[in-house]
Design a protein around this motif. Structure first.
Motif, short mmCIF file in Angstrom:
data_model
loop_
_atom_site.label_atom_id
_atom_site.label_comp_id
_atom_site.label_asym_id
_atom_site.label_seq_id
_atom_site.Cartn_x
_atom_site.Cartn_y
_atom_site.Cartn_z
N TRP A 25 36.92 -7.78 17.75
CA TRP A 25 37.26 -7.08 18.99
C TRP A 25 37.18 -5.58 18.77
O TRP A 25 37.78 -5.05 17.84
CB TRP A 25 38.67 -7.46 19.43
CG TRP A 25 39.19 -6.66 20.59
CD1 TRP A 25 38.83 -6.78 21.90
CD2 TRP A 25 40.16 -5.60 20.54
NE1 TRP A 25 39.53 -5.86 22.66
CE2 TRP A 25 40.34 -5.13 21.86
CE3 TRP A 25 40.89 -5.02 19.50
CZ2 TRP A 25 41.23 -4.10 22.17
CZ3 TRP A 25 41.77 -4.00 19.80
CH2 TRP A 25 41.94 -3.56 21.12
N GLN A 26 36.40 -4.89 19.59
CA GLN A 26 36.22 -3.45 19.49
C GLN A 26 36.38 -2.85 20.88
O GLN A 26 35.47 -2.93 21.71
CB GLN A 26 34.85 -3.11 18.92
CG GLN A 26 34.59 -3.64 17.52
CD GLN A 26 35.41 -2.94 16.45
OE1 GLN A 26 35.89 -1.82 16.66
NE2 GLN A 26 35.58 -3.58 15.32
N ASP A 93 32.06 -7.03 26.67
CA ASP A 93 31.38 -6.03 25.85
C ASP A 93 32.25 -5.58 24.67
O ASP A 93 31.72 -5.00 23.70
CB ASP A 93 30.99 -4.81 26.70
CG ASP A 93 29.93 -5.15 27.73
OD1 ASP A 93 29.21 -6.15 27.55
OD2 ASP A 93 29.84 -4.41 28.74
N ALA A 94 33.54 -5.80 24.75
CA ALA A 94 34.45 -5.45 23.66
C ALA A 94 34.48 -6.52 22.57
O ALA A 94 35.24 -6.40 21.61
CB ALA A 94 35.86 -5.21 24.20
N LEU A 95 33.67 -7.55 22.74
CA LEU A 95 33.60 -8.67 21.78
C LEU A 95 32.18 -8.73 21.22
O LEU A 95 31.41 -9.64 21.53
CB LEU A 95 33.96 -9.98 22.47
CG LEU A 95 35.22 -9.98 23.35
CD1 LEU A 95 35.35 -11.29 24.11
CD2 LEU A 95 36.46 -9.70 22.51
N PRO A 96 31.79 -7.76 20.39
CA PRO A 96 30.39 -7.62 20.02
C PRO A 96 29.83 -8.72 19.13
O PRO A 96 28.63 -8.98 19.14
CB PRO A 96 30.34 -6.26 19.32
CG PRO A 96 31.72 -6.05 18.81
CD PRO A 96 32.62 -6.67 19.83
N LYS A 133 30.92 -16.05 25.92
CA LYS A 133 30.06 -15.33 24.98
C LYS A 133 29.81 -16.13 23.70
O LYS A 133 28.74 -16.04 23.11
CB LYS A 133 30.70 -13.98 24.64
CG LYS A 133 29.73 -13.02 23.96
CD LYS A 133 30.16 -11.58 24.13
CE LYS A 133 29.10 -10.63 23.57
NZ LYS A 133 29.48 -9.22 23.75
N TYR A 134 30.80 -16.91 23.30
CA TYR A 134 30.70 -17.67 22.05
C TYR A 134 31.06 -19.13 22.30
O TYR A 134 32.12 -19.61 21.89
CB TYR A 134 31.59 -17.05 20.97
CG TYR A 134 31.25 -15.61 20.71
CD1 TYR A 134 30.05 -15.25 20.09
CD2 TYR A 134 32.10 -14.58 21.14
CE1 TYR A 134 29.71 -13.92 19.88
CE2 TYR A 134 31.76 -13.25 20.92
CZ TYR A 134 30.57 -12.93 20.30
OH TYR A 134 30.22 -11.61 20.10
N PRO A 135 30.20 -19.86 23.00
CA PRO A 135 30.51 -21.26 23.34
C PRO A 135 30.69 -22.15 22.12
O PRO A 135 31.34 -23.20 22.22
CB PRO A 135 29.30 -21.69 24.17
CG PRO A 135 28.20 -20.73 23.82
CD PRO A 135 28.89 -19.44 23.52
#
Length: 212
Positions: A25-26, A93-96, A133-135
């Motif tokens: 997380w960024q 977008d905060a989960l690159p 985003k990450y299934p």
């Protein structure tokens, strides 16, 4: 691994925090290039004068985005409120990226017959971004307890007890990983094994120490 082998393991279930453990997380990644560099740096600093971490914490505890947005507007003004709106609406977008090795660790545990679960302090309004985003995380995890949905939060014992009941966990064979020490201590308070997460290699060493 058969069911009898699983039953005899020192570790039958591993519960993972999300941000800082499974997902990188960024905060700034959702704002970079959209808002002035100094404003983004201030928002993402530990001593953030605009209180984004505080407002996000309220949402993690179950507060609705609409209500928190009005609080931001009242306390910080319209301009910052619109930045906060943008941040929440573009939270993906905060989960690159995934934390290095996290997917492989989950896969390895599943292949060994260990059940893997999620337990996260996360807003009900933004958690969907994680699985969209990450299934692969949704596929690998057998279930996830989300604080903002349950209106319970780590490190309070009740959220661990909810996960324990929902996932049918046995405390003595359950391990929890979190990157925040108070949340690790919360898990220990209900009888789980728990470790502060630094990286996947250390997590593997922690698991190995329980099995041998």
């Amino acid at each position: 691994m058969g069911e009898n082998q699983t039953a005899n393991r020192a570790v039958s279930d591993v519960v993972f925090d999300f941000c800082g453990v499974l997902i990188d997380w960024q905060c700034h990644a959702a704002l970079d290039g959209v808002y002035p560099e100094q404003l983004v740096a201030d928002i993402c600093a530990d001593n953030d004068p605009y209180g984004f971490f505080h407002y996000e914490d309220l949402m993690d505890g179950g507060a609705d985005f609409a209500d928190v947005l009005e609080l931001v507007r009242a306390e910080q003004g319209d301009e910052i409120a619109e930045v906060y709106r943008y941040y929440i609406e573009h939270y993906g977008d905060a989960l690159p990226q995934l934390v290095d090795g996290a997917e492989e660790l989950l896969t390895e545990l599943c292949e060994q017959g260990v059940h893997v679960w999620g337990l996260t302090n996360w807003s009900a309004d933004t958690f969907h971004f994680a699985f969209e985003k990450y299934p692969q995380l949704q596929r690998l995890l057998s279930g996830t307890v989300v604080s903002g949905i349950e209106k319970l939060r780590k490190p309070n014992a009740d959220i661990y007890e909810l996960a324990q009941s929902r996932f049918n966990l046995e405390p003595q064979t359950t391990v929890f990983f979190d990157d925040t020490q108070r949340n690790v201590d919360g898990a220990k308070s209900v009888g789980w094994h728990a470790f502060r997460f630094s990286d996947v290699a250390q997590a593997k060493r922690d698991l190995f120490s329980l099995e041998h």
